[in-house]
Write a protein that holds these residues in place. Structure first.
Motif, PDB file in Angstrom:
ATOM      1  N   GLU A  62      -1.436  -0.149  -1.367  1.00 40.77           N
ATOM      2  CA  GLU A  62      -1.621  -1.431  -2.045  1.00 40.77           C
ATOM      3  C   GLU A  62      -2.288  -1.137  -3.385  1.00 40.77           C
ATOM      4  O   GLU A  62      -3.219  -0.348  -3.461  1.00 40.77           O
ATOM      5  CB  GLU A  62      -2.556  -2.360  -1.250  1.00 40.77           C
ATOM      6  N   TYR A 114      -5.089   1.598  -2.919  1.00 40.52           N
ATOM      7  CA  TYR A 114      -5.700   1.636  -1.585  1.00 40.52           C
ATOM      8  C   TYR A 114      -4.621   2.075  -0.602  1.00 40.52           C
ATOM      9  O   TYR A 114      -3.593   1.431  -0.470  1.00 40.52           O
ATOM     10  CB  TYR A 114      -6.236   0.241  -1.254  1.00 40.52           C
ATOM     11  N   HIS A 174      -3.727   3.201   3.343  1.00 36.73           N
ATOM     12  CA  HIS A 174      -4.203   3.193   4.727  1.00 36.73           C
ATOM     13  C   HIS A 174      -3.007   3.072   5.646  1.00 36.73           C
ATOM     14  O   HIS A 174      -2.094   2.286   5.381  1.00 36.73           O
ATOM     15  CB  HIS A 174      -5.171   2.041   4.966  1.00 36.73           C
ATOM     16  N   ARG A 184       0.434   2.811   4.352  1.00 34.58           N
ATOM     17  CA  ARG A 184       0.724   1.745   3.395  1.00 34.58           C
ATOM     18  C   ARG A 184      -0.053   1.972   2.108  1.00 34.58           C
ATOM     19  O   ARG A 184      -1.100   2.613   2.107  1.00 34.58           O
ATOM     20  CB  ARG A 184       0.319   0.386   3.976  1.00 34.58           C
TER      21      ARG A 184
END
Lengths: 322, 188
Positions: free
Chosen positions: A58, A51, A53, A56
């Protein structure tokens, strides 16, 4: 671009003949969406999701299995504290070992796409260009990309990559007006349609360890009713999906909740009495979600959704007493 | 807030008399101040308001970078300690080489930092008063930090996801946002 015609105007004989084109478009777009939604619910799969966004990244591990008509899902983040989310049908448990907290959330997931209403299809066709994109290989599988490109600045663009064999989305990207990614989810490895053991979706422990707290949210179901609030200047294409009050953890009074959708995304409006502790107002963003809060008389209005800041702001400023 | 009386170096009255512009302090903190202005700004940093501004910008910087929050009363203690320090800055003489000026600036910052560090580590804590300027700085930092690390009402976010059509096609995606949250206190 396939040259679909907008159905922004729905009167007159000429328009009537044009409506047929977006209807086909709508069905094509809807077919992809419905197939993806069905696959996400009904298939067994296990994989790693990245992920991204706001600069960043994750990484999480996701296990999904359907057993005797019951849906189990477990999401574990692989970076930082080992937080886990375990879902069994409509019951969601979030484990936060760093805070020693378990959140229990009754959540009813309305699977919007398998039952797309005709007006939602019309909204999709009127406000997005739909087109098929490239064939791409993702997580070792062949995918078909498809794109919803907004016709105005009130919504974001969406690009999805669906596994050709199963329909499952392996990658999804939210795009701003410059067609730059705002947020992206992608599987980096995945096994689809495999036999999975229930052990894989087991909670980290069966009895509560000492020092942990349980925080249970009240049933989240909205009782549909008029709330006394209205959005006067709703952005084009958004229609009300639900309106009612709901009880939320940490809120002393029931909160008015109105949901508006353009067929692809939803924007929520929450109205609550101004809380005793000062709340941040203005625009904030988390990944693809924009949030705008403002005070209106003695109420705090919060608008959030997967829409540009200007859209949530416009909605926030047009909330009024009915 | 009460600031300690600060000494002005003899022979530098004209320069020290003028108040340093906040923008100049900001540029200094960010390391973007032009070399020819560094010594002037550093020299004038000794008035109470400028020191407060200087501390504020560092507080904002720390907050934006997610460094530890500054302790209550830090600015006041800092100013008091700084006031007690002997003045080390000499008035400007013949125009020194840019490198020398940069060194002077670095030395000033280092000295000030050490004072701050001493103040923070040796003085008793918990006087409970957060100087108004610092409170404002913190607020500003919070607002600015909201641009990069927002605190979205998680309760609202989770409830909203139930209705988001895009959620339906991506299964656990809303919970990715929840488990990805960096601040556990803001989440559960």
């Amino acid at each position: 671009m396939a040259g679909f015609v907008s159905v922004g105007c729905r009167t007159g004989l000429v328009v009537a003949s044009l409506v047929a084109v977006p209807a086909v478009y709508g069905q094509d777009a809807a077919a992809w969406l419905q197939r993806a939604a069905g696959a996400a619910r009904s298939l067994n799969y296990v994989g790693t999701i990245v992920y991204e966004h706001g600069g960043r990244v994750e990484t999480s591990r996701l296990v999904h299995l359907l057993e005797s008509g019951s849906e189990f899902e477990k999401l574990t983040n692989l970076d930082g504290p080992a937080r886990e989310v375990i879902r069994n049908n409509d019951l969601v448990r979030c484990y936060y070992p760093d805070a020693k907290i378990i959140r229990i959330e009754p959540r009813s997931f309305r699977n919007a796409f398998p039952s797309l209403l005709p007006q939602q299809l019309n909204a999709l066709a009127a406000h997005y260009f739909f087109r098929k994109g490239e064939l791409a290989r993702i997580a070792g599988l062949e995918t078909q990309a498809f794109i919803f490109e907004p016709k105005d600045g009130l919504r974001y663009g969406h690009k999805f990559w669906a596994d050709i064999a199963s329909g499952l989305l392996l990658k999804a990207r939210l795009l701003n007006e410059k067609f730059e990614p705002i947020e992206q989810f992608a599987f980096t490895d995945i096994q689809i349609g495999v036999k999975l053991d229930r052990e894989l979706v087991k909670p980290p422990f069966s009895s509560l360890p000492t020092g942990w707290q349980v925080r249970e949210s009240p049933p989240g179901e909205v009782q549909p009713q008029e709330t006394g609030w209205v959005v006067k200047d709703l952005p084009a294409g958004f229609a009300k999906v639900v309106e009612g009050f709901r009880t939320l953890r940490g809120k002393s009074a029931p909160v008015a909740h109105l949901v508006f959708s353009d067929g692809l995304v939803a924007v929520s409006v929450f109205v609550e009495p101004v809380p005793p502790t000062p709340q941040p107002v203005g625009l904030s963003q988390q990944g693809g979600i924009n949030v705008y809060s403002r005070q209106l008389d003695d109420y705090l209005v919060t608008v959030l959704g997967e829409a540009p800041g200007a859209t949530v702001r416009q909605i926030a400023y047009s909330v009024a007493h009915r | 807030m009460v600031m300690g009386k600060l000494q002005v170096a003899p022979g530098d009255d004209a320069a020290a008399g003028a108040v340093v512009k906040a923008e100049e302090i900001s540029l200094l903190v960010d390391g973007e101040l032009e070399v020819e202005h560094i010594e002037r700004v550093c020299t004038r940093l000794r008035d109470g308001a400028s020191v407060t501004t200087w501390v504020c910008y560092h507080t904002i910087g720390d907050a934006l970078r997610g460094s530890s929050a500054i302790m209550p009363g830090f600015a006041a203690r800092f100013a008091t300690r700084l006031g007690e320090e002997p003045t080390v800055l000499a008035p400007p003489r013949r125009g020194p080489a840019p490198a020398a000026m940069a060194w002077a600036a670095a030395a000033t910052v280092a000295a000030v930092s050490i004072v701050g560090w001493v103040a923070m580590t040796t003085l008793p804590m918990g006087d409970g008063t957060l100087p108004a300027a610092l409170a404002t700085a913190r607020q500003a930092a919070t607002v600015r930090a909201a641009d990069t690390r927002p605190v979205v009402n998680n309760e609202y976010l989770l409830v909203h996801q139930e209705y988001s059509p895009t959620t339906a096609i991506q299964g656990a995606r809303p919970y990715l946002r929840a488990v990805a949250a960096t601040d556990p206190d803001a989440r559960p």
